[in-house]
Design an enzyme around this catalytic site. Structure first.
Site, mmCIF file in Angstrom:
data_model
loop_
_atom_site.group_PDB
_atom_site.id
_atom_site.type_symbol
_atom_site.label_atom_id
_atom_site.label_comp_id
_atom_site.label_asym_id
_atom_site.label_seq_id
_atom_site.Cartn_x
_atom_site.Cartn_y
_atom_site.Cartn_z
ATOM 1 N N ASP A 11 0.840 -1.188 0.000
ATOM 2 C CA ASP A 11 0.000 0.000 0.000
ATOM 3 C C ASP A 11 0.880 1.244 0.000
ATOM 4 O O ASP A 11 1.825 1.344 0.774
ATOM 5 C CB ASP A 11 -0.907 -0.013 1.233
ATOM 6 C CG ASP A 11 -1.957 1.076 1.158
ATOM 7 O OD1 ASP A 11 -2.370 1.422 0.039
ATOM 8 O OD2 ASP A 11 -2.362 1.582 2.216
ATOM 9 N N HIS A 29 -4.083 13.994 0.871
ATOM 10 C CA HIS A 29 -4.204 13.075 2.008
ATOM 11 C C HIS A 29 -2.973 13.171 2.914
ATOM 12 O O HIS A 29 -3.103 13.250 4.144
ATOM 13 C CB HIS A 29 -4.380 11.639 1.505
ATOM 14 C CG HIS A 29 -4.336 10.602 2.585
ATOM 15 N ND1 HIS A 29 -5.340 10.464 3.523
ATOM 16 C CD2 HIS A 29 -3.392 9.669 2.903
ATOM 17 C CE1 HIS A 29 -5.019 9.479 4.359
ATOM 18 N NE2 HIS A 29 -3.843 8.978 4.009
ATOM 19 N N GLU A 43 -10.289 3.831 3.779
ATOM 20 C CA GLU A 43 -9.429 4.615 2.904
ATOM 21 C C GLU A 43 -9.839 4.323 1.467
ATOM 22 O O GLU A 43 -9.828 3.166 1.032
ATOM 23 C CB GLU A 43 -7.949 4.278 3.129
ATOM 24 C CG GLU A 43 -7.452 4.897 4.431
ATOM 25 C CD GLU A 43 -5.966 4.756 4.681
ATOM 26 O OE1 GLU A 43 -5.421 5.567 5.436
ATOM 27 O OE2 GLU A 43 -5.360 3.831 4.111
ATOM 28 N N GLU A 57 -9.237 4.033 -2.177
ATOM 29 C CA GLU A 57 -8.043 3.834 -3.005
ATOM 30 C C GLU A 57 -8.415 3.081 -4.288
ATOM 31 O O GLU A 57 -9.472 2.468 -4.378
ATOM 32 C CB GLU A 57 -6.983 3.000 -2.254
ATOM 33 C CG GLU A 57 -6.587 3.579 -0.900
ATOM 34 C CD GLU A 57 -5.331 2.959 -0.307
ATOM 35 O OE1 GLU A 57 -4.455 2.531 -1.082
ATOM 36 O OE2 GLU A 57 -5.234 2.905 0.930
ATOM 37 N N ASP A 97 -8.987 0.304 2.024
ATOM 38 C CA ASP A 97 -7.985 -0.103 3.022
ATOM 39 C C ASP A 97 -8.530 0.257 4.408
ATOM 40 O O ASP A 97 -8.194 1.297 4.974
ATOM 41 C CB ASP A 97 -6.683 0.652 2.713
ATOM 42 C CG ASP A 97 -5.561 0.327 3.684
ATOM 43 O OD1 ASP A 97 -5.624 -0.714 4.343
ATOM 44 O OD2 ASP A 97 -4.615 1.134 3.761
ATOM 45 N N ARG A 120 -7.636 3.566 13.374
ATOM 46 C CA ARG A 120 -6.718 4.694 13.607
ATOM 47 C C ARG A 120 -6.062 4.693 14.972
ATOM 48 O O ARG A 120 -4.928 5.167 15.117
ATOM 49 C CB ARG A 120 -7.475 6.016 13.405
ATOM 50 C CG ARG A 120 -8.035 6.215 12.022
ATOM 51 C CD ARG A 120 -6.947 6.230 10.986
ATOM 52 N NE ARG A 120 -7.498 6.384 9.639
ATOM 53 C CZ ARG A 120 -6.778 6.238 8.538
ATOM 54 N NH1 ARG A 120 -5.490 5.924 8.611
ATOM 55 N NH2 ARG A 120 -7.327 6.375 7.367
ATOM 56 N N GLN A 173 -3.412 1.882 14.906
ATOM 57 C CA GLN A 173 -2.336 2.395 14.038
ATOM 58 C C GLN A 173 -1.489 3.452 14.760
ATOM 59 O O GLN A 173 -0.263 3.428 14.720
ATOM 60 C CB GLN A 173 -2.970 2.975 12.778
ATOM 61 C CG GLN A 173 -1.999 3.544 11.757
ATOM 62 C CD GLN A 173 -2.715 4.241 10.588
ATOM 63 O OE1 GLN A 173 -3.940 4.212 10.489
ATOM 64 N NE2 GLN A 173 -1.963 4.861 9.717
ATOM 65 N N LYS A 210 -4.020 -2.080 9.959
ATOM 66 C CA LYS A 210 -4.470 -2.185 8.574
ATOM 67 C C LYS A 210 -4.406 -3.626 8.067
ATOM 68 O O LYS A 210 -4.361 -3.852 6.855
ATOM 69 C CB LYS A 210 -3.611 -1.293 7.675
ATOM 70 C CG LYS A 210 -3.891 0.197 7.873
ATOM 71 C CD LYS A 210 -2.841 1.041 7.177
ATOM 72 C CE LYS A 210 -3.051 2.517 7.450
ATOM 73 N NZ LYS A 210 -4.112 3.108 6.628
ATOM 74 N N THR A 256 -9.017 -5.697 3.775
ATOM 75 C CA THR A 256 -8.872 -4.756 2.666
ATOM 76 C C THR A 256 -9.834 -5.257 1.603
ATOM 77 O O THR A 256 -9.694 -6.388 1.142
ATOM 78 C CB THR A 256 -7.416 -4.745 2.143
ATOM 79 O OG1 THR A 256 -6.555 -4.304 3.196
ATOM 80 C CG2 THR A 256 -7.262 -3.830 0.942
ATOM 81 N N GLU A 305 -9.993 12.275 7.864
ATOM 82 C CA GLU A 305 -9.930 13.619 7.278
ATOM 83 C C GLU A 305 -11.311 14.286 7.270
ATOM 84 O O GLU A 305 -11.436 15.467 7.584
ATOM 85 C CB GLU A 305 -9.404 13.526 5.845
ATOM 86 C CG GLU A 305 -7.992 12.985 5.725
ATOM 87 C CD GLU A 305 -7.687 12.538 4.310
ATOM 88 O OE1 GLU A 305 -7.894 11.351 3.992
ATOM 89 O OE2 GLU A 305 -7.255 13.390 3.503
HETATM 90 O O1 LIG Z 1 0.329 9.978 7.793
HETATM 91 C C1 LIG Z 1 0.119 9.033 8.583
HETATM 92 O O2 LIG Z 1 0.612 9.037 9.713
HETATM 93 C C2 LIG Z 1 -0.728 7.902 8.200
HETATM 94 C C3 LIG Z 1 -1.163 7.718 6.956
HETATM 95 C C4 LIG Z 1 -2.041 6.623 6.579
HETATM 96 O O3 LIG Z 1 -2.625 5.909 7.372
HETATM 97 C C5 LIG Z 1 -2.238 6.458 5.132
HETATM 98 C C6 LIG Z 1 -1.929 5.123 4.534
HETATM 99 O O4 LIG Z 1 -2.184 4.019 4.953
HETATM 100 C C7 LIG Z 1 -1.418 5.219 3.173
HETATM 101 C C8 LIG Z 1 -2.455 5.747 2.266
HETATM 102 O O5 LIG Z 1 -3.469 5.050 2.084
HETATM 103 O O6 LIG Z 1 -2.289 6.826 1.715
HETATM 104 CA CA LIG Z 2 -3.921 3.000 2.722
HETATM 105 MG MG LIG Z 3 -4.187 -5.714 4.311
#
Ligand SMILES: O=C(O)/C=C/C(=O)CC(=O)CC(=O)O
Ligand SMILES: [Ca+2]
Ligand SMILES: [Mg+2]
Length: 426
Positions: free
Chosen positions: A131, A138, A203, A205, A237, A241, A244, A257, A261, A368
């Site tokens: 990914d 973004h 997400e 995508e 995706d 949060r 993560q 993540k 997916t 966002e």
């Molecule tokens: O900027 C961050 O800390 C986190 C970003 C993401 O979670 C985005 C990611 O998984 C990649 C994407 O889909 O753009």
């Molecule tokens: Ca992503």
């Molecule tokens: Mg996955």
């Protein structure tokens, strides 16, 4: 741009269909208790190409490659055969084309099956999943939300940043996803806690499917990478949060993540999208020569996300944007991926990165859209949302609009179920 290609399959000529003759996307389907096999969408029907291969109407390789529950074997026959297959399908489905099917009512009844009665399966064996993070808006939004500044990371304008995801978690549209469990830590807590995520997100995508294998140690150019891409799917995706946020420094996303997916059931071939090519936006810093593109690497695909709470009569569209917003194309990402010598496989899935436009209603994640939960969004039902609640269904849609026809991917949908009781009570 050429107009609608007319088919003798009437429903493929309707203004509403996502599957005109111009599209011919590839999926895997089953009817009732029959075995899953390769199929091609045309109007509101599925063309049973496994049956047509058995009858000798379609021939790709010495061995049958379509009576399988995945398209990987077709990919491995190479780009010339991809084109030949698409040309043959066009010939037998076109108005005034080869009448092998249109003139044989018995064969037609066996080969053309109503899509509404079919079960759609994952269209490929996902060999690996990577990914990327190639959407500039973004990346700026996430920086502003999480790190207090929209400044891009120092490498961002030079490298398509990515992480290795889990192929095992890729599922087909319609698969229900349990709210994931994991470890989180509230900012004011001393120690982490374990439980269901409270910040479940999507997400938006696109996924590019690599169709050609490369050997370990073999770099590829951007042009070679472009020719290696078999097709595209919609990709959600799903992201937790809070999991993560606690786990991802310094090695990147992991469990947050890896629980699901979702991809669309139909792979739209790169050839079908050819007429919709769009250049990447102007470079803010010159790229190193190995990453520069000789032709437009993106596609004009309008995208939207719909959210539907349990029991709601209809969904609310919460985001509308376009794939052409990305800063890096899939070909650039694939080139960068392989340039160190990383071997690529047929069935490798590359997530584009989250696709956000510049306006608030063009953001491709709830993180966002609700600005990390601080500004809830309103749904048509009168409810509000920051993150996803149990029972919510999230659906991604994508369309490339030509002159008198539209190409689509089917929907990329998933409903969120409550977390599994864990540890189990004995
Ligand atoms: O900027 C961050 O800390 C986190 C970003 C993401 O979670 C985005 C990611 O998984 C990649 C994407 O889909 O753009
Ligand atoms: Ca992503
Ligand atoms: Mg996955």
């Amino acid at each position: 741009m050429s107009g609608l290609l007319k088919s003798w399959v009437e429903s493929a000529n309707s203004a509403e269909t996502q599957f005109p003759l111009n599209n011919l996307p590839y999926g895997v389907f089953s009817m009732y208790d029959e075995e899953p096999r390769c199929g091609v969408a045309i109007g509101d029907m599925i063309l049973d190409v496994a049956y047509l291969e058995e009858e000798g109407v379609i021939s790709i390789d010495d061995e049958p490659v379509l009576d399988l529950p995945f398209w990987n074997e077709v990919m491995e026959t190479g780009p010339e055969n991809w084109s030949a297959l698409r040309a043959r399908l066009t010939e037998i489905l076109a108005e005034g084309g080869d009448d092998v099917l249109s003139s044989d009512s018995e064969m037609r009844a066996r080969a053309l099956l109503p899509m509404k009665d079919a079960t759609l399966h994952l269209p490929l064996v996902v060999s690996e999943y990577t990914d990327f993070y190639a959407g500039m808006q973004h990346a700026k939004n996430m920086g502003a939300i999480l790190r207090g500044s929209p400044d891009l990371p120092a490498n961002w304008l030079h490298i398509p940043i990515g992480y290795n995801g889990r192929a095992s978690s890729v599922v087909v549209s319609g698969t229900e996803i349990h709210r994931p469990l994991g470890q989180t830590k509230a900012p004011d807590a001393d120690i982490p806690s374990f439980g269901p995520t409270k910040r479940l997100d999507i997400e938006l995508e696109m996924g590019a499917i690599v169709g050609t294998t490369t050997a370990l140690g073999q770099p590829v150019t951007v042009d070679q990478a472009d020719a290696m891409i078999f097709g595209y799917v919609l990709l959600n995706d799903w992201s937790a949060r809070d999991i993560q946020g606690w786990e991802y420094q310094p090695l990147g996303p992991f469990q947050g993540k890896a629980f699901g997916t979702t991809i669309s059931p139909w792979i739209v071939t790169a050839e079908a999208l050819e007429a919709f090519r769009k250049p990447t936006p102007p470079r803010e810093k010159e790229l190193l020569p190995y990453l520069t593109e000789n032709k437009p690497g993106l596609y004009d695909i309008s995208l939207q996300v719909d959210m539907q709470p349990e029991g709601a009569a209809k969904p609310t569209t919460i985001c509308q944007t376009n794939y052409a917003r990305m800063y890096y194309s899939a070909a650039q990402q694939l080139c960068h991926h392989a340039v160190c010598g990383c071997a690529m496989n047929a069935g490798d899935l590359l997530g584009s990165g989250t696709i956000s436009g510049s306006n608030r209603d063009e953001y491709g994640s709830l993180m966002e859209l609700s600005w990390a939960g601080k500004e809830p969004i309103s749904l048509d039902t009168g409810e509000t949302r920051t993150f996803i609640e149990d029972g919510d269904t999230l659906t991604l849609r994508g369309h490339a609009r030509g002159d008198g026809f539209t190409i689509g991917f089917g929907e990329c949908t998933g409903k969120i179920l409550p977390a599994i009781n864990f540890p189990p009570k004995t």
